[in-house]
Design an enzyme around this catalytic site. Structure first.
Site, mmCIF file in Angstrom:
data_model
loop_
_atom_site.group_PDB
_atom_site.id
_atom_site.type_symbol
_atom_site.label_atom_id
_atom_site.label_comp_id
_atom_site.label_asym_id
_atom_site.label_seq_id
_atom_site.Cartn_x
_atom_site.Cartn_y
_atom_site.Cartn_z
ATOM 1 N N PRO A 98 7.437 8.526 16.001
ATOM 2 C CG PRO A 98 9.142 9.932 16.783
ATOM 3 C CD PRO A 98 7.825 9.955 16.062
ATOM 4 C CB ALA A 153 1.673 3.470 -1.611
ATOM 5 C CD GLN A 186 16.485 -35.438 -7.318
ATOM 6 O OE1 GLN A 186 16.666 -35.727 -6.132
ATOM 7 N NE2 GLN A 186 16.280 -36.353 -8.238
ATOM 8 C CD GLU A 224 3.416 2.017 1.217
ATOM 9 O OE1 GLU A 224 2.323 1.683 0.766
ATOM 10 O OE2 GLU A 224 4.151 2.865 0.677
HETATM 11 P P1 TGC Z 1 -9.901 1.601 11.115
HETATM 12 O O1 TGC Z 1 -11.010 1.692 12.110
HETATM 13 O O2 TGC Z 1 -9.613 0.326 10.465
HETATM 14 O O3 TGC Z 1 -10.133 2.716 9.987
HETATM 15 C C1 TGC Z 1 -10.271 4.096 10.322
HETATM 16 C C2 TGC Z 1 -10.903 4.802 9.130
HETATM 17 O O4 TGC Z 1 -10.077 4.651 7.991
HETATM 18 C C3 TGC Z 1 -10.780 3.953 6.940
HETATM 19 N N1 TGC Z 1 -9.853 3.025 6.318
HETATM 20 C C4 TGC Z 1 -9.550 3.047 5.012
HETATM 21 N N2 TGC Z 1 -9.967 3.836 4.015
HETATM 22 C C5 TGC Z 1 -9.460 3.626 2.786
HETATM 23 N N3 TGC Z 1 -8.556 2.670 2.556
HETATM 24 C C6 TGC Z 1 -8.092 1.847 3.530
HETATM 25 N N4 TGC Z 1 -7.157 0.918 3.276
HETATM 26 C C7 TGC Z 1 -8.597 2.010 4.836
HETATM 27 N N5 TGC Z 1 -8.367 1.416 6.026
HETATM 28 C C8 TGC Z 1 -9.138 2.033 6.906
HETATM 29 C C9 TGC Z 1 -11.885 3.211 7.666
HETATM 30 O O5 TGC Z 1 -12.974 2.953 6.791
HETATM 31 C C10 TGC Z 1 -12.255 4.188 8.750
HETATM 32 O O6 TGC Z 1 -13.017 5.222 8.155
HETATM 33 P P2 TGC Z 1 -14.178 5.952 9.023
HETATM 34 O O7 TGC Z 1 -14.826 6.880 8.052
HETATM 35 O O8 TGC Z 1 -15.082 4.846 9.523
HETATM 36 O O9 TGC Z 1 -13.468 6.638 10.137
HETATM 37 O O10 TGC Z 1 -8.623 2.186 11.839
HETATM 38 P P3 TGC Z 1 -7.686 1.542 12.887
HETATM 39 O O11 TGC Z 1 -7.077 2.651 13.680
HETATM 40 O O12 TGC Z 1 -8.357 0.428 13.628
HETATM 41 O O13 TGC Z 1 -6.596 0.983 11.872
HETATM 42 C C11 TGC Z 1 -5.946 -0.164 12.103
HETATM 43 C C12 TGC Z 1 -5.030 -0.531 10.925
HETATM 44 C C13 TGC Z 1 -4.100 -1.618 11.376
HETATM 45 C C14 TGC Z 1 -5.879 -1.043 9.797
HETATM 46 C C15 TGC Z 1 -4.217 0.640 10.377
HETATM 47 O O14 TGC Z 1 -3.866 1.475 11.361
HETATM 48 C C16 TGC Z 1 -3.035 0.251 9.529
HETATM 49 O O15 TGC Z 1 -3.166 -0.081 8.354
HETATM 50 N N6 TGC Z 1 -1.792 0.336 10.061
HETATM 51 C C17 TGC Z 1 -0.580 0.212 9.293
HETATM 52 C C18 TGC Z 1 0.099 1.557 9.223
HETATM 53 C C19 TGC Z 1 0.692 1.854 7.892
HETATM 54 O O16 TGC Z 1 0.407 1.232 6.891
HETATM 55 N N7 TGC Z 1 1.519 2.850 7.855
HETATM 56 C C20 TGC Z 1 2.124 3.274 6.620
HETATM 57 C C21 TGC Z 1 2.943 4.504 6.774
HETATM 58 S S1 TGC Z 1 3.434 5.162 5.230
HETATM 59 C C22 TGC Z 1 4.687 4.211 4.690
HETATM 60 O O17 TGC Z 1 5.049 3.252 5.270
HETATM 61 C C23 TGC Z 1 5.296 4.635 3.422
HETATM 62 S S2 TGC Z 1 6.682 3.757 2.937
HETATM 63 C C24 TGC Z 1 6.774 4.335 1.360
HETATM 64 C C25 TGC Z 1 7.914 3.864 0.588
HETATM 65 O O18 TGC Z 1 9.057 4.251 0.909
HETATM 66 O O19 TGC Z 1 7.671 3.137 -0.422
HETATM 67 P P1 FAD Z 2 5.508 -1.112 15.327
HETATM 68 O O1 FAD Z 2 4.169 -0.536 15.075
HETATM 69 O O2 FAD Z 2 6.170 -0.783 16.619
HETATM 70 O O3 FAD Z 2 5.418 -2.687 15.172
HETATM 71 C C1 FAD Z 2 6.496 -3.564 15.533
HETATM 72 C C2 FAD Z 2 6.059 -5.011 15.327
HETATM 73 O O4 FAD Z 2 4.914 -5.295 16.144
HETATM 74 C C3 FAD Z 2 5.636 -5.295 13.882
HETATM 75 O O5 FAD Z 2 6.082 -6.580 13.515
HETATM 76 C C4 FAD Z 2 4.115 -5.269 13.943
HETATM 77 O O6 FAD Z 2 3.497 -6.090 12.975
HETATM 78 C C5 FAD Z 2 3.863 -5.793 15.342
HETATM 79 N N1 FAD Z 2 2.572 -5.308 15.875
HETATM 80 C C6 FAD Z 2 2.197 -4.024 16.137
HETATM 81 N N2 FAD Z 2 0.942 -3.982 16.586
HETATM 82 C C7 FAD Z 2 0.485 -5.255 16.587
HETATM 83 C C8 FAD Z 2 -0.765 -5.866 16.928
HETATM 84 N N3 FAD Z 2 -1.822 -5.161 17.331
HETATM 85 N N4 FAD Z 2 -0.862 -7.214 16.819
HETATM 86 C C9 FAD Z 2 0.187 -7.951 16.380
HETATM 87 N N5 FAD Z 2 1.384 -7.443 16.028
HETATM 88 C C10 FAD Z 2 1.525 -6.105 16.139
HETATM 89 N N6 FAD Z 2 6.269 5.867 7.220
HETATM 90 C C11 FAD Z 2 5.704 6.983 6.665
HETATM 91 O O7 FAD Z 2 4.744 7.534 7.207
HETATM 92 N N7 FAD Z 2 6.213 7.511 5.508
HETATM 93 C C12 FAD Z 2 7.279 6.975 4.866
HETATM 94 O O8 FAD Z 2 7.699 7.479 3.817
HETATM 95 C C13 FAD Z 2 7.902 5.817 5.425
HETATM 96 N N8 FAD Z 2 9.024 5.289 4.857
HETATM 97 C C14 FAD Z 2 9.715 4.302 5.509
HETATM 98 C C15 FAD Z 2 10.971 3.914 5.039
HETATM 99 C C16 FAD Z 2 11.707 2.949 5.734
HETATM 100 C C17 FAD Z 2 13.099 2.604 5.269
HETATM 101 C C18 FAD Z 2 11.151 2.318 6.883
HETATM 102 C C19 FAD Z 2 11.911 1.264 7.640
HETATM 103 C C20 FAD Z 2 9.904 2.691 7.343
HETATM 104 C C21 FAD Z 2 9.182 3.699 6.678
HETATM 105 N N9 FAD Z 2 7.955 4.170 7.199
HETATM 106 C C22 FAD Z 2 7.355 5.290 6.637
HETATM 107 C C23 FAD Z 2 7.458 3.671 8.476
HETATM 108 C C24 FAD Z 2 6.711 2.335 8.388
HETATM 109 O O9 FAD Z 2 5.449 2.516 7.799
HETATM 110 C C25 FAD Z 2 6.599 1.751 9.816
HETATM 111 O O10 FAD Z 2 7.883 1.327 10.188
HETATM 112 C C26 FAD Z 2 5.603 0.607 9.877
HETATM 113 O O11 FAD Z 2 4.288 1.081 9.674
HETATM 114 C C27 FAD Z 2 5.667 -0.144 11.226
HETATM 115 O O12 FAD Z 2 5.621 0.739 12.297
HETATM 116 P P2 FAD Z 2 6.727 0.646 13.468
HETATM 117 O O13 FAD Z 2 8.063 0.630 12.817
HETATM 118 O O14 FAD Z 2 6.446 1.738 14.436
HETATM 119 O O15 FAD Z 2 6.509 -0.747 14.130
#
Ligand code: TGC
Ligand code: FAD
Length: 397
Positions: free
Chosen positions: A138, A254, A292, A376
């Site tokens: 959350p 993913a 167009q 993601e």
């Molecule tokens: P950062 O310092 O960048 O990295 C920490 C450690 O992680 C490693 N790493 C990776 N390794 C493999 N693949 C990648 N893509 C990697 N990105 C980072 C990195 O090398 C480092 O390793 P180490 O050994 O040096 O510790 O970490 P940070 O905290 O600064 O990260 C920032 C950021 C923005 C890159 C990261 O937090 C991020 O990508 N945030 C987005 C969160 C996100 O994608 N959440 C997804 C939740 S799951 C989901 O949404 C499923 S939906 C599924 C569905 O329904 O289809």
């Molecule tokens: P926040 O992190 O609060 O971000 C809000 C806004 O602020 C975004 O536009 C973001 O880009 C922006 N922002 C944040 N930080 C910065 C920055 N430093 N600089 C500039 N802009 C910034 N998660 C799982 O773990 N597993 C799942 O299976 C999964 N399924 C999902 C299914 C659905 C239907 C949805 C809606 C979400 C799901 N998620 C899941 C969660 C999803 O990965 C998060 O919603 C997503 O990572 C964004 O996090 P947040 O919603 O907390 O937004």
């Protein structure tokens, strides 16, 4: 002489193997014949039928890149063609499949013990064991490194951890049998992955309430994971992987699947808008397709389908050769999600008032695409990942 095919403008098919084409066609057939007829009602009712995963399992679509354990062992491009076929019907159906394949079977295969693989993978490949992936909390979405979910050693039972904390917006959580939960070990402060089995959790230690009344992705089921001193044996922890690298490695696959999947969603919008524009007449009996401004919308969308598909194929090939980097995946995830959302919104205009009726489908797709751009890693987060790689300076904090 070669002729232009608006459905595959840059002839991406020429880059596919015969096997890949056959796998893509099998997936397309299942999706159009079995999934599409149910999607409108499922979306209206906010209902996800878990049988869908069994059907996909029967066709070998789950964990498709994994070798062994009843999985098909296909190329990354073939797995991308599968996500494209599913996403042509609905992003929610692709979500349920992606979580099962990339986010649960993937880490079990990459990081699990031999025993964990034997225990979970064959049942998951058949869709009989359903998985969920809990990273987002959350208070920590884009910044999962700050997570609060903790795993403490059990005070009296050797080799057992007690997990406490909450995850939110978790695809499949209300129906999952096994939940991959990322938590910080109290002893080290390091992130570790746990396989939480619902059937083994004492009452009151694991709750997975559904999040209802969503405005998008309604054909997928989403919920929370609430853990209150939930006992999990050490055998259910991934033995070696530590830190954010664990969850992010799964996310690479993913995110690749989403980038490829987006092309199915956009192709569907383009085909529907084209048909509508040819049939609908305004001003002296002319079809909208004659104008167009309408043609420009179609041309731009077709261009981004072609570019996005080629980019996804290239990254898929590099992935299988061990040459893909996370930044490449950020680039195609961001670009394909952003362009698909933009074009879907623009093509929606061609339907005029009819776009508001769900029978025309495009409104549902546009609502779903907000989610694909957000989860993601929201697109701006991927911009920052790319910005960091380009400049060497991180802009997150
Ligand atoms: P950062 O310092 O960048 O990295 C920490 C450690 O992680 C490693 N790493 C990776 N390794 C493999 N693949 C990648 N893509 C990697 N990105 C980072 C990195 O090398 C480092 O390793 P180490 O050994 O040096 O510790 O970490 P940070 O905290 O600064 O990260 C920032 C950021 C923005 C890159 C990261 O937090 C991020 O990508 N945030 C987005 C969160 C996100 O994608 N959440 C997804 C939740 S799951 C989901 O949404 C499923 S939906 C599924 C569905 O329904 O289809
Ligand atoms: P926040 O992190 O609060 O971000 C809000 C806004 O602020 C975004 O536009 C973001 O880009 C922006 N922002 C944040 N930080 C910065 C920055 N430093 N600089 C500039 N802009 C910034 N998660 C799982 O773990 N597993 C799942 O299976 C999964 N399924 C999902 C299914 C659905 C239907 C949805 C809606 C979400 C799901 N998620 C899941 C969660 C999803 O990965 C998060 O919603 C997503 O990572 C964004 O996090 P947040 O919603 O907390 O937004």
């Amino acid at each position: 002489a070669p002729s232009f095919n608006w459905e595959d403008p840059l002839n991406h098919k020429s880059l596919l193997t015969e096997d890949e084409i056959a796998i893509g066609e099998t997936a397309e057939r299942y999706c159009q014949e079995q999934l599409f007829p149910r999607v409108l009602q499922a979306y209206r009712d906010e209902h996800y039928d878990p049988k869908i995963l069994e059907e996909m399992g029967d066709l070998g679509l789950l964990g498709a890149t994994i070798e062994g354990y009843g999985c098909a062992g296909v190329s990354s491009v073939a797995s991308g063609l599968i996500t494209r076929a599913v996403e042509r019907v609905d992003s929610g159906y692709r979500s349920g499949m992606s979580v099962q394949s990339s986010l649960v079977m993937g880490p079990i295969n990459d990081f699990g013990t031999a025993e964990q693989k034997e225990r979970f993978l064959p049942g998951m490949a058949k869709g009989k064991i359903i998985g969920a992936f809990g990273l987002t909390e959350p208070n920590h979405g884009s910044d999962p490194g700050s997570m609060e979910t903790v795993a403490r050693p059990h005070p009296t039972k050797e080799g057992v951890y007690l997990l406490s904390g909450s995850k939110t917006w978790i695809t499949n959580s209300p129906i999952a049998d096994v939940l991959v939960v990322w938590a910080k070990l109290q002893e080290t402060g390091k992130i570790r992955g746990f396989l939480v089995e619902r059937s083994a959790c004492p009452p009151g230690t694991l709750e997975t309430p559904q999040i209802k009344n969503k405005t998008g992705l309604r054909a997928s089921i989403t919920g929370m994971i609430q853990l209150d001193n939930c006992p999990v044996p050490k055998e259910n922890m991934f033995p070696e992987i530590e830190g954010l690298k664990g969850p992010f490695t799964c996310l690479n696959s993913a995110r690749f699947g989403i980038a490829f999947g987006m092309m199915g969603a956009l192709e569907d919008c383009l085909a529907r808008a084209r048909t509508y524009a040819l049939e609908r007449k305004q001003f002296k009996g002319n079809p909208l397709a004659k104008y167009q401004l309408v043609q420009k919308k179609l041309a731009e969308a077709a261009t981004d389908v072609a570019y996005g598909t080629l980019a996804a194929i290239q990254v898929g090939r590099l992935k299988d050769e061990g040459k893909a980097t996370p930044e490449m995946i950020s680039m195609i995830k961001r670009q394909n999600c952003d362009r698909t959302l933009y074009h879907a919104r623009t093509l929606q205009e061609i339907f005029g008032g009819n776009a508001v009726s769900d029978e025309y489908h495009i409104g549902r797709v546009v609502a779903n695409l907000y989610v694909t751009q957000t989860y993601e890693g929201q697109s701006d987060i991927h911009s920052l990942i790319l910005g960091r790689a380009i400049t060497g300076v991180q802009a997150f904090v």
